[in-house]
Design a protein around this motif. Structure first.
Motif, PDB file in Angstrom:
ATOM      1  N   GLY A  11     -35.266  18.705  15.932  1.00 52.97           N
ATOM      2  CA  GLY A  11     -36.336  19.569  15.471  1.00 52.97           C
ATOM      3  C   GLY A  11     -37.629  19.513  16.268  1.00 52.97           C
ATOM      4  N   VAL A  13     -40.597  20.585  18.452  1.00 51.17           N
ATOM      5  CA  VAL A  13     -41.207  21.851  18.840  1.00 51.17           C
ATOM      6  C   VAL A  13     -42.083  21.705  20.074  1.00 51.17           C
ATOM      7  CG1 VAL A  13     -41.076  22.868  16.541  1.00 51.17           C
ATOM      8  CG2 VAL A  13     -43.128  21.584  17.211  1.00 51.17           C
ATOM      9  N   THR A  29     -42.713  17.748  15.512  1.00 49.96           N
ATOM     10  CA  THR A  29     -41.400  18.005  14.936  1.00 49.96           C
ATOM     11  C   THR A  29     -41.499  19.019  13.800  1.00 49.96           C
ATOM     12  OG1 THR A  29     -40.813  15.708  15.438  1.00 49.96           O
ATOM     13  CG2 THR A  29     -39.396  16.855  13.903  1.00 49.96           C
ATOM     14  N   GLU A  30     -40.531  19.892  13.725  1.00 52.04           N
ATOM     15  CA  GLU A  30     -40.484  20.889  12.650  1.00 52.04           C
ATOM     16  C   GLU A  30     -40.535  20.201  11.280  1.00 52.04           C
ATOM     17  OE1 GLU A  30     -37.811  24.534  13.974  1.00 52.04           O
ATOM     18  OE2 GLU A  30     -36.753  22.627  14.151  1.00 52.04           O
ATOM     19  N   TYR A  94     -45.911  25.557  11.634  1.00 56.64           N
ATOM     20  CA  TYR A  94     -44.467  25.615  11.906  1.00 56.64           C
ATOM     21  C   TYR A  94     -43.650  25.844  10.640  1.00 56.64           C
ATOM     22  CZ  TYR A  94     -45.774  24.276  16.517  1.00 56.64           C
ATOM     23  OH  TYR A  94     -46.350  24.276  17.764  1.00 56.64           O
TER      24      TYR A  94
END
Length: 156
Positions: A11, A13, A29-30, A94
């Motif tokens: 995950g 980003v 991270t998402e 996000y």
């Protein structure tokens, strides 16, 4: 990042902070991982030397001292609450995940739970945003100003 952690990243980003040599230090991270799991730790410390330094601090009970500081210093406590809000705002860009609504990382906004997460936030956001993360970095044996990578990408 795979090399740093010894496993594939999930995950990610982007890279939120880098070592002076160019290697990742913190990734963003998402808030929901590809497998559907909620993941509140938006800023994830990946640098092995930084991670080791935070582990050493945690083992020496610095978290208790920093928690006591939160309880006695109103300015630090207010800045820490503001850091929590900034963290949530960064992550919200996000996506919103109901299961982790209002939850940031590292114990924010009222306690000190994980210096890794707080240092990661401090590195990603820059000095002055997360006072506890800044203090942890200042007290650690690791510095973002010198390379401690096993395989530097560029000359430090």
């Amino acid at each position: 990042m795979r090399e740093q952690l010894g496993r594939p990243m999930r995950g990610v980003v982007g890279v939120a902070a880098r070592c002076v040599c160019g290697n990742p230090t913190v990734v963003a991270t998402e808030p929901r991982l590809p497998d559907g799991s909620p993941f509140p730790t938006f800023y994830y410390l990946t640098h092995p030397a930084a991670t080791a330094a935070m582990s050493v601090l945690e083992a020496t009970h610095v978290m208790r001292e920093l928690s006591d500081l939160l309880a006695t210093d109103e300015d630090i406590a207010a800045s820490y609450r503001a850091a929590h809000e900034a963290y949530l705002s960064d992550r919200a860009a996000y996506g919103e995940v109901d299961e982790i609504a209002g939850i940031s990382a590292g114990g924010m906004p009222s306690r000190v739970k994980c210096l890794h997460a707080l240092a990661g936030h401090a590195l990603a956001a820059g000095p002055g945003v997360n006072p506890i993360g800044d203090l942890a970095l200042a007290r650690s044996s690791w510095s973002p100003e010198r390379c401690a990578c096993a395989n530097p990408r560029v000359a430090a």
